[in-house]
Design an enzyme around this catalytic site. Structure first.
Site, short mmCIF file in Angstrom:
data_model
loop_
_atom_site.label_atom_id
_atom_site.label_comp_id
_atom_site.label_asym_id
_atom_site.label_seq_id
_atom_site.Cartn_x
_atom_site.Cartn_y
_atom_site.Cartn_z
N ILE A 86 0.70 -1.28 -0.09
CA ILE A 86 0.19 0.31 -0.28
C ILE A 86 0.74 0.66 0.19
O ILE A 86 0.90 2.60 -0.70
CB ILE A 86 -1.27 -0.35 1.29
CG1 ILE A 86 -2.64 1.34 0.90
CG2 ILE A 86 0.57 0.54 2.14
CD1 ILE A 86 -2.82 0.71 -0.48
N SER A 100 11.78 0.77 6.54
CA SER A 100 11.14 -0.20 6.21
C SER A 100 12.77 -1.48 6.86
O SER A 100 13.66 -0.80 6.74
CB SER A 100 11.00 -0.21 5.19
OG SER A 100 9.89 -1.07 4.71
N ARG A 101 12.27 -2.32 7.31
CA ARG A 101 13.46 -3.41 7.51
C ARG A 101 14.07 -4.32 6.26
O ARG A 101 15.05 -4.05 5.51
CB ARG A 101 12.87 -5.09 8.14
CG ARG A 101 12.42 -3.85 9.67
CD ARG A 101 11.45 -4.98 10.49
NE ARG A 101 10.53 -6.09 9.05
CZ ARG A 101 9.58 -6.24 9.62
NH1 ARG A 101 9.27 -7.69 10.57
NH2 ARG A 101 8.65 -6.87 8.75
N LYS A 148 -5.77 1.44 7.52
CA LYS A 148 -6.09 0.94 8.49
C LYS A 148 -6.10 -0.38 8.44
O LYS A 148 -5.44 -0.63 8.02
CB LYS A 148 -7.72 1.39 7.58
CG LYS A 148 -7.75 0.87 6.30
CD LYS A 148 -7.62 -0.19 5.32
CE LYS A 148 -8.38 -1.81 6.09
NZ LYS A 148 -7.41 -2.42 4.97
N ASP A 167 -9.81 -7.76 6.76
CA ASP A 167 -8.93 -6.52 5.99
C ASP A 167 -10.02 -5.63 5.28
O ASP A 167 -9.61 -4.43 5.03
CB ASP A 167 -7.97 -7.60 5.76
CG ASP A 167 -7.00 -6.54 5.30
OD1 ASP A 167 -6.11 -5.44 6.33
OD2 ASP A 167 -6.50 -6.45 3.64
P1 NAP Z 1 2.24 -5.30 3.26
O1 NAP Z 1 2.84 -5.07 1.81
O2 NAP Z 1 2.24 -7.02 3.52
O3 NAP Z 1 3.19 -5.14 4.42
C1 NAP Z 1 3.80 -3.84 4.72
C2 NAP Z 1 5.13 -3.73 4.72
O4 NAP Z 1 5.01 -3.65 6.43
C3 NAP Z 1 6.30 -4.68 4.28
O5 NAP Z 1 6.77 -4.59 2.90
C4 NAP Z 1 6.65 -4.94 5.89
O6 NAP Z 1 8.14 -3.88 5.20
C5 NAP Z 1 6.52 -3.92 7.03
N1 NAP Z 1 5.70 -5.02 7.59
C6 NAP Z 1 5.71 -5.96 7.96
N2 NAP Z 1 5.50 -6.96 8.36
C7 NAP Z 1 5.85 -6.32 10.00
C8 NAP Z 1 6.54 -6.42 11.48
N3 NAP Z 1 6.06 -7.48 11.80
N4 NAP Z 1 6.83 -5.15 12.30
C9 NAP Z 1 7.69 -4.01 10.85
N5 NAP Z 1 7.06 -3.76 9.76
C10 NAP Z 1 6.30 -4.82 9.18
O7 NAP Z 1 1.08 -5.14 3.89
P2 NAP Z 1 -0.08 -4.04 2.79
O8 NAP Z 1 -0.58 -4.13 1.29
O9 NAP Z 1 1.36 -2.59 2.62
O10 NAP Z 1 -0.76 -3.49 4.70
C11 NAP Z 1 0.03 -3.05 4.51
C12 NAP Z 1 -1.59 -2.24 6.08
O11 NAP Z 1 -1.90 -1.57 4.64
C13 NAP Z 1 -2.23 -2.79 6.39
O12 NAP Z 1 -3.11 -2.65 7.08
C14 NAP Z 1 -3.73 -2.97 5.09
O13 NAP Z 1 -4.97 -3.13 5.72
C15 NAP Z 1 -3.58 -1.83 4.64
N6 NAP Z 1 -4.46 -1.64 3.50
C16 NAP Z 1 -3.49 -2.66 2.83
C17 NAP Z 1 -3.72 -2.39 1.21
C18 NAP Z 1 -3.97 -2.93 -0.15
O14 NAP Z 1 -3.95 -3.05 -1.23
N7 NAP Z 1 -2.56 -3.50 0.07
C19 NAP Z 1 -5.09 -1.09 0.63
C20 NAP Z 1 -5.55 -0.33 1.87
C21 NAP Z 1 -4.68 -0.40 3.47
P3 NAP Z 1 9.76 -4.10 5.50
O15 NAP Z 1 9.78 -5.84 5.51
O16 NAP Z 1 10.85 -3.74 4.36
O17 NAP Z 1 9.87 -3.34 7.12
#
Ligand code: NAP
Length: 313
Positions: A14, A36-37, A90, A168
């Protein structure tokens, strides 16, 4: 006005799809650092440790937290303790109590905290709310059915406790419902379908109690292949309304009103979230509406659990 310096933490799907483009396109904001890690963003100072960023970049006033919900609290707490304003993806946290705690900390520290609900900023949500005002609701049906393999590839956190599973995306529907309905509703029944090898539901069926006796229900499913549905269908004493494409398209009594570009249903949502955040920061405001999350928590509390076949990506 000088652009506000912001750090983005959790550089994943996101952040790349929506946050970075919205920030780059806005004159209100300067993307000054990432945390970011593993990931970095070209041309932006990168940190792999949040505390190190807070220490090194005291000029950065605002942090936007884009990691999954479970780790988010520790980041938000550290940011508030360091006097920074905080914007939360969110859902705003993994539990209601931690969100209440963050709000209290932000009030105490005099900083802004914003629990964002991007779907509330979808193109036709405000028009739907305006049309509904003053009408008597008779029914509302949420149909939120998408293919998890297509939209959430490799996101194992969704299947772990606190990752919400089908809620989610489903919480986005509830964020719209709680925005457009004048009356408060509450969960009356909940059925959760949980794959044998997962901790969170892959599908859920909910019914709600409405103070006026309207029939309100939600069907959420992550197993939908082919056509995808993000619809809210509403009947009132004075006609019907359907919000589809997650709030980007509106039809009233069967007639489509103006529609946002269908090739990107999220278009406009994140620029509006960041415009809201810029205003909140200016006013030191707090916007922490937890009502969508309360419904999800209630669905888990009341949920009748059924085990279904394992989910293999
Ligand atoms: P994602 O790509 O799986 O994760 C986002 C980033 O968070 C990862 O690249 C990772 O970066 C970091 N991360 C993951 N686990 C972690 C941990 N335990 N501690 C610290 N950092 C961590 O997820 P996403 O789809 O972007 O979603 C993230 C949030 O945005 C969620 O709450 C989701 O509901 C919301 N969201 C997502 C979408 C969508 O379309 N995907 C849309 C709207 C909102 P590093 O490993 O580099 O640290």
């Amino acid at each position: 006005m000088m652009a506000i310096k912001i750090a983005l933490a959790g550089i994943g799907k996101i952040a790349r799809d929506q946050h970075i483009p919205a920030l780059v396109a806005s004159s209100d904001w300067e993307l000054a650092a990432t945390v970011s890690r593993h990931a970095t963003v070209d041309g932006v100072e990168a940190f792999d440790d949040f505390e190190a960023m807070l220490q090194a970049r005291r000029d950065i006033e605002v942090v936007s937290l884009c990691m999954p919900p479970v780790p988010r609290f520790d980041y938000a707490r550290a940011a508030i303790a360091a006097g920074r304003h905080v914007m939360l993806e969110k859902p705003p946290g993994a539990t209601l109590s931690e969100c209440h705690a963050l709000e209290a900390m932000a009030r105490e520290a005099g900083v802004t905290i914003y629990a964002t609900w991007h779907s509330r900023e979808a193109a036709m949500v405000a028009s739907a709310k305006a049309w509904l005002a003053g009408k008597t609701l008779t029914s509302l049906v949420v149909t939120w059915k998408e293919d998890v393999r297509k939209w959430h590839p490799g996101q194992t956190w969704i299947w772990q406790a606190g990752g919400l599973g089908v809620f989610d995306p489903g919480i986005n529907a509830l964020s719209i419902v709680t925005e457009i309905l004048a009356d408060p509703i509450h969960v009356a029944s909940s059925e959760l379908l949980i794959p044998e090898n997962c901790e969170t539901p892959i599908a859920a069926n909910l019914t709600f109690t409405h103070p006026g006796g309207a029939q309100v229900s939600a069907e959420l499913d992550f197993r939908k292949e082919g056509d995808q549905f993000w619809n809210i269908a509403i009947e009132t004493d004075q006609g019907s309304l359907v919000l589809s494409e997650g709030g980007a398209t509106l039809s009233i009594n069967g007639e489509i009103q103006t529609t946002a570009s269908s090739d990107n249903a999220l278009q406009g949502e994140y620029p509006r979230l960041y415009a809201n955040m810029a205003r909140l920061v200016q006013d030191r405001g707090i916007d922490m509406d937890l009502s969508p999350m309360a419904h999800v928590a209630d669905a888990f509390l009341l949920g009748k659990r059924t085990s279904v076949e394992p989910f293999i990506e």
